[in-house]
Write an enzyme that holds these catalytic residues in place. Structure first.
Site, PDB file in Angstrom:
ATOM      1  N   ASP A  25      17.513  -7.065 -34.616  1.00  0.00           N
ATOM      2  CA  ASP A  25      16.414  -7.367 -35.531  1.00  0.00           C
ATOM      3  C   ASP A  25      16.745  -8.578 -36.401  1.00  0.00           C
ATOM      4  OD1 ASP A  25      14.254  -6.978 -37.581  1.00  0.00           O
ATOM      5  OD2 ASP A  25      13.997  -5.134 -36.441  1.00  0.00           O
ATOM      6  N   SER A  76       8.464  -7.654 -37.805  1.00  0.00           N
ATOM      7  CA  SER A  76       8.964  -6.509 -37.045  1.00  0.00           C
ATOM      8  C   SER A  76       7.843  -5.640 -36.504  1.00  0.00           C
ATOM      9  CB  SER A  76       9.896  -5.666 -37.922  1.00  0.00           C
ATOM     10  OG  SER A  76      11.030  -6.416 -38.293  1.00  0.00           O
ATOM     11  N   HIS A 136       2.421  -8.955 -44.647  1.00  0.00           N
ATOM     12  CA  HIS A 136       1.829  -7.738 -45.188  1.00  0.00           C
ATOM     13  C   HIS A 136       0.427  -7.989 -45.744  1.00  0.00           C
ATOM     14  CE1 HIS A 136       5.445  -5.120 -45.103  1.00  0.00           C
ATOM     15  NE2 HIS A 136       6.071  -6.273 -45.163  1.00  0.00           N
ATOM     16  N   ARG A 166       9.959 -12.894 -50.160  1.00  0.00           N
ATOM     17  CA  ARG A 166      10.684 -12.443 -48.965  1.00  0.00           C
ATOM     18  C   ARG A 166      10.104 -13.104 -47.721  1.00  0.00           C
ATOM     19  NH1 ARG A 166      13.724  -7.623 -48.321  1.00  0.00           N
ATOM     20  NH2 ARG A 166      13.665  -6.675 -46.247  1.00  0.00           N
ATOM     21  N   ASP A 167       8.795 -13.090 -47.606  1.00  0.00           N
ATOM     22  CA  ASP A 167       8.125 -13.787 -46.507  1.00  0.00           C
ATOM     23  C   ASP A 167       7.683 -15.185 -46.939  1.00  0.00           C
ATOM     24  OD1 ASP A 167       8.346 -11.541 -44.812  1.00  0.00           O
ATOM     25  OD2 ASP A 167       6.642 -10.624 -45.820  1.00  0.00           O
ATOM     26  N   ARG A 202       8.194  -6.519 -54.765  1.00  0.00           N
ATOM     27  CA  ARG A 202       7.894  -5.638 -53.635  1.00  0.00           C
ATOM     28  C   ARG A 202       9.025  -4.675 -53.280  1.00  0.00           C
ATOM     29  NH1 ARG A 202       7.815  -9.320 -48.248  1.00  0.00           N
ATOM     30  NH2 ARG A 202       8.299  -7.314 -47.292  1.00  0.00           N
ATOM     31  N   ARG A 209       9.299   2.044 -47.631  1.00  0.00           N
ATOM     32  CA  ARG A 209       8.872   2.431 -46.293  1.00  0.00           C
ATOM     33  C   ARG A 209       9.798   3.488 -45.707  1.00  0.00           C
ATOM     34  NH1 ARG A 209      10.110  -3.009 -42.738  1.00  0.00           N
ATOM     35  NH2 ARG A 209      12.354  -3.093 -43.007  1.00  0.00           N
ATOM     36  N   ARG A 281      -0.328  -4.426 -43.250  1.00  0.00           N
ATOM     37  CA  ARG A 281       0.777  -3.903 -42.448  1.00  0.00           C
ATOM     38  C   ARG A 281       1.086  -2.470 -42.872  1.00  0.00           C
ATOM     39  NH1 ARG A 281       6.683  -6.623 -41.130  1.00  0.00           N
ATOM     40  NH2 ARG A 281       7.853  -4.701 -41.074  1.00  0.00           N
ATOM     41  N   GLY A 282       1.430  -1.635 -41.901  1.00  0.00           N
ATOM     42  CA  GLY A 282       1.496  -0.210 -42.139  1.00  0.00           C
ATOM     43  C   GLY A 282       2.752   0.326 -42.778  1.00  0.00           C
ATOM     44  N   ASP A 283       3.924  -0.223 -42.449  1.00  0.00           N
ATOM     45  CA  ASP A 283       5.151   0.491 -42.810  1.00  0.00           C
ATOM     46  C   ASP A 283       5.329   0.647 -44.309  1.00  0.00           C
ATOM     47  OD1 ASP A 283       5.624  -2.239 -43.048  1.00  0.00           O
ATOM     48  OD2 ASP A 283       7.619  -2.187 -42.156  1.00  0.00           O
ATOM     49  N   ARG A 284       4.990  -0.374 -45.093  1.00  0.00           N
ATOM     50  CA  ARG A 284       5.169  -0.301 -46.539  1.00  0.00           C
ATOM     51  C   ARG A 284       3.877   0.093 -47.268  1.00  0.00           C
ATOM     52  NH1 ARG A 284      10.234  -1.931 -47.975  1.00  0.00           N
ATOM     53  NH2 ARG A 284      11.328  -3.311 -46.511  1.00  0.00           N
ATOM     54  N   LYS A 356      14.423   0.730 -39.926  1.00  0.00           N
ATOM     55  CA  LYS A 356      13.763   0.266 -38.701  1.00  0.00           C
ATOM     56  C   LYS A 356      13.424   1.410 -37.744  1.00  0.00           C
ATOM     57  CE  LYS A 356      14.027  -4.135 -39.774  1.00  0.00           C
ATOM     58  NZ  LYS A 356      12.851  -5.027 -39.933  1.00  0.00           N
ATOM     59  N   ASP A 424      17.955  -8.727 -40.037  1.00  0.00           N
ATOM     60  CA  ASP A 424      16.712  -8.886 -40.787  1.00  0.00           C
ATOM     61  C   ASP A 424      16.866  -8.457 -42.240  1.00  0.00           C
ATOM     62  OD1 ASP A 424      13.971  -9.538 -41.051  1.00  0.00           O
ATOM     63  OD2 ASP A 424      13.447  -7.431 -40.901  1.00  0.00           O
ATOM     64  N   HIS A 428      17.056 -11.141 -45.373  1.00  0.00           N
ATOM     65  CA  HIS A 428      16.069 -11.235 -46.453  1.00  0.00           C
ATOM     66  C   HIS A 428      16.708 -11.411 -47.824  1.00  0.00           C
ATOM     67  CE1 HIS A 428      12.343 -10.769 -44.354  1.00  0.00           C
ATOM     68  NE2 HIS A 428      12.632  -9.580 -43.866  1.00  0.00           N
ATOM     69  N   ASP A 465      13.269  -9.129 -32.283  1.00  0.00           N
ATOM     70  CA  ASP A 465      11.832  -9.047 -32.533  1.00  0.00           C
ATOM     71  C   ASP A 465      11.287 -10.277 -33.233  1.00  0.00           C
ATOM     72  OD1 ASP A 465      13.337  -8.417 -34.764  1.00  0.00           O
ATOM     73  OD2 ASP A 465      11.952  -6.887 -35.500  1.00  0.00           O
ATOM     74  N   HIS A 466      12.151 -11.030 -33.904  1.00  0.00           N
ATOM     75  CA  HIS A 466      11.777 -12.263 -34.611  1.00  0.00           C
ATOM     76  C   HIS A 466      13.054 -12.843 -35.186  1.00  0.00           C
ATOM     77  CE1 HIS A 466      12.440 -10.164 -38.411  1.00  0.00           C
ATOM     78  NE2 HIS A 466      11.682  -9.184 -37.937  1.00  0.00           N
ATOM     79  N   HIS A 486      11.195 -14.673 -42.554  1.00  0.00           N
ATOM     80  CA  HIS A 486      11.363 -14.749 -41.105  1.00  0.00           C
ATOM     81  C   HIS A 486      11.213 -16.198 -40.662  1.00  0.00           C
ATOM     82  CE1 HIS A 486       9.801 -10.319 -40.752  1.00  0.00           C
ATOM     83  NE2 HIS A 486      10.989 -10.405 -41.311  1.00  0.00           N
TER      84      HIS A 486
END
Length: 542
Positions: A25, A76, A136, A166-167, A202, A209, A281-284, A356, A424, A428, A465-466, A486
Site C-alpha cells: 500500500d 486505497s 474523500h 494529507r491529500d 481529520r 475508520r 469515501r466510505g471508510d472514514r 487497511k 501509505d 502520510h 494500490d497507489h 498520494h
C-alpha cells in the site's frame, strides 16, 4: 459438471502451492531520486523481485480507477475496488460530480427531506473535509450544495469543516477555509445566516475508520453536536492560532475548534435539524454516520442525541445500510473476483491490519461487508496500534507476515491476499526517516513471505494500490516541502512463479492498470477470467 471444471483454462497444469497477492500500500514507482522513499530505502528483496519476475508498471490513478480525470491521484478505496472488481467503475468524486451537474442529487427523497427540515425551522448542517484533495471530498462540491441551499431559500446553514493536510499540502488549511468563509459570507444576505460552526484536523476529529479509535469520532461529536471545544471567533483565526502556537503543527493533526460569539457556540446540532456528511469515501464516514443514525449506540457517551434527519453524500456500507439516507447512489459493483472464486470453489484468505482491513475485504469485494461464502473464505484483522504512525513505522507488518506464512504452511487456501499498510500510512506523515523504515520493514517481511511461497511451490503477485512513499518531498523556491499526499506515479506489478508448472508470459495489454489484476489472478489460478473483466496481464505459452 461443476463450474470449477468448465472454467478451467485450457492447457493449465495445477500445482500444489497457493497464489499470493501482496499489496504494498502506497509504494509506487517514483523518480528514483532523494525524494523517492522507496528508492532511498534499502530494499534488496523488492529490487531482486523486480529484476527476476515478470514485470509491468500499472496505472493506479485517474481514469484507470474511475476518477474524473488523469489529474486525480488514486487512493486505497478506488484502488482496491479496481483490484477486486476487475474493471473500472465511476467512483466517488466522479459519481458525485455527475449527480451535481445533472441535478439528480436534488431530485430524490433525501434532498426533499432536507428541505422539509429547513422549512420547519431546522438548520442545515454540512460536515466534511474542506479541500480539493478529491479523495474523500471536494470543496467545489460543498460550494454547489451551498449554492443550492441559497436557491431553495434555506435561511440557516452551518458547516463543520475538517482540515485535510494529507491529500493536499500539509499546511494548506487557511487557503481552503478562507475560501469557505468568503463563500458563506457572500451567501449571508437577504435574511440568510451561513457560517462555519466547528472544525478540526481529520486524523484527530471525526474521521476515524475501521473502529481503530472511537475517541476521534467522539471528539468530532463534542465539537459539531455539543459545541464543546476551544472557542474561536472564526475558523481562520483558529487555524492561524494553532500554527502560531506550534510551528510544527500540520492540518491533519490539528485540534478541534468551535466558533463562538459572546461565549456561545454558533452552530450546535439540535432537534429538528438536517445533517449532511458531504464526504463521499466510505471508510472514514461509517463511524460518524453510526453515531447519528443509531438510537442504541454504545461506542462512546453521546450525552445528547439530537433527533435530526441525517444523510451521507453516499451510502458508505450497502450491506450494513450505513447511513439509512444518502444523496448519491454508490457504484453497483457485482461480479467481483471474490464472487467468481467462490462460485468456482476456490478457497481464499484475506488479511491486513485494522487500517487497511476493509480494503482487502469491503472494498475488494465491491463495497460489500462480510463474507461472500464463509465456507470458502477466511478474513483476518490484526489490530493496528493507536500511535502516530511515524513513531511506529513498522506497524503490524511482522504480525501479518507470520499469519500468512502459517496460512501457507497449512495449505487450506489456494488464494491469499494481504495488504502491508506501512508505505501509505507512514508516507502520510511526511517524516523521511520513518518512511524509509516503513519501506524497509515491508521489504524485510516480503523476503520472508517469498521464501514461504517458494517452499510451498506457489506463485506471488506483488503490486500496490497507489503511490505515496515514492514522494516524500517536493522542491519550491529552493525549499523542501513535505509531500504527504498520494502520488500519480505508476505502481509495480511483478509475478514470481516458484513452481514453473505453467509457462506464463506477459500479454500485450495496452495501458495496463489495476483493473487488469483480477483477470491476471484468474490466469494464475488456472481459471478463464469472466468476460466482463479487463484482460489478463498474462497468457499461457503453448
Amino acid at each position: 459438471m461443476k463450474a470449477e471444471q468448465t472454467n478451467r483454462a485450457s492447457g493449465y497444469v495445477p500445482f500444489p502451492g497457493p497464489v499470493v497477492a501482496v499489496i504494498l500500500d502506497g509504494m509506487g514507482m517514483g523518480p528514483k531520486d532523494g525524494s523517492d522513499g522507496v528508492h532511498v530505502a534499502h530494499t534488496p528483496v523488492l529490487d531482486s523481485l523486480l529484476g527476476t519476475g515478470l514485470f509491468t508498471p500499472l496505472k493506479a490513478h485517474g481514469l484507470a480507477v474511475g476518477l474524473p480525470s488523469d489529474g486525480d491521484m488514486g487512493n486505497s478505496e478506488v484502488g482496491h475496488n479496481a483490484l477486486g472488481a476487475g474493471r473500472i467503475f465511476s467512483q466517488g468524486a466522479k459519481l458525485v460530480n455527475e449527480a451535481l451537474d445533472s441535478g439528480r442529487i436534488f431530485e430524490g427523497a433525501t434532498w426533499a427531506r432536507v428541505l422539509e427540515q429547513a422549512r420547519q425551522g431546522g438548520v442545515v448542517h454540512f460536515i466534511g473535509m474542506v479541500s480539493d484533495g478529491n479523495v474523500h471530498s471536494h470543496i467545489d462540491q460543498l460550494f454547489k450544495l451551498i449554492d443550492r441551499c441559497v436557491l431553495e431559500g434555506i435561511t440557516t446553514v452551518r458547516v463543520h469543516g475538517l482540515l485535510d493536510g494529507r491529500d493536499v499540502a500539509a499546511k494548506s488549511g487557511l487557503h481552503y477555509f478562507r475560501a469557505l468563509e468568503e463563500k458563506l459570507a457572500a451567501a449571508s444576505v437577504e435574511g440568510r445566516d451561513y457560517r462555519i460552526a466547528s472544525g478540526g484536523g481529520r486524523m484527530v476529529t471525526t474521521m476515524d475508520r475501521y473502529n481503530a479509535d472511537w475517541r476521534i469520532v467522539e471528539r468530532g461529536w463534542q465539537a459539531h453536536v455539543l459545541g464543546e471545544g476551544r472557542f474561536f471567533p472564526s475558523a481562520t483565526a483558529a487555524i492561524q492560532t494553532y500554527y502560531d502556537e506550534d510551528p510544527e503543527q500540520t492540518d491533519q493533526y490539528m485540534d478541534s475548534f468551535v466558533i463562538a460569539e459572546e461565549g456561545q457556540p454558533v452552530g450546535t446540532i439540535e432537534d429538528g435539524d438536517a445533517v449532511i456528511l458531504f464526504n463521499y469515501r466510505g471508510d472514514r464516514a461509517v463511524e460518524i454516520s453510526r453515531a447519528f443514525d443509531e438510537v442504541e449506540f454504545r461506542e462512546f457517551d453521546r450525552r445528547r442525541y439530537p433527533r435530526v434527519f441525517y444523510a451521507g453524500m453516499m451510502q458508505y456500507d450497502g450491506d450494513a445500510r450505513i447511513p439509512n439516507h444518502y444523496l448519491v447512489e454508490p457504484p453497483a459493483i457485482s461480479g467481483t473476483l471474490g464472487e467468481y472464486l467462490c462460485e468456482q470453489g476456490v478457497s481464499s484468505y484475506a488479511i491486513s491490519e485494522t487500517q487497511k482491513f476493509g480494503h482487502v475485504t469491503y472494498f475488494w469485494n465491491g463495497n460489500r461487508s462480510g463474507y461472500i461464502d464463509e465456507q470458502l473464505e477466511r478474513y483476518v484483522e490484526i489490530p493496528s496500534d493507536r500511535v502516530p504512525f511515524d513513531q511506529r513505522p513498522w506497524m503490524k507488518a511482522e504480525e501479518i507476515t507470520v499469519a500468512v506464512i502459517q496460512a501457507i504452511a497449512e495449505g487450506r487456501h489456494k488464494f491469499i491476499r494481504l495488504n502491508y499498510a506501512n508505505g501509505d500510512m507512514v508516507g502520510h506523515t511526511g517524516v523521511e526517516s520513518s518512511v524509509r523504515i516503513a519501506v524497509e520493514t515491508v521489504d524485510l517481511c516480503l523476503g520472508r513471505l517469498l521464501e514461504a511461497v517458494k517452499k510451498a511451490g506457489g506463485i506471488v503477485l506483488v503490486t500496490a494500490d497507489h503511490g505515496n512513499a515514492d514522494c516524500m518531498w517536493t522542491e519550491k523556491n529552493g525549499q523542501r516541502l513535505p509531500m504527504v499526499a498520494h502520488t500519480r506515479n505508476p505502481v509495480p506489478c511483478v509475478i514470481q512463479d516458484y513452481n514453473q508448472a505453467n509457462g506464463f508470459a506477459l500479454a500485450p495489454v495496452e495501458q495496463p492498470g489495476l483493473a487488469n489484476v483480477a483477470a491476471t489472478l484468474c490466469t494464475l489460478l488456472g481459471l478463464t477470467p469472466p468476460a466482463h473483466f479487463e484482460p489478463s496481464l498474462l497468457c499461457l505459452e503453448a
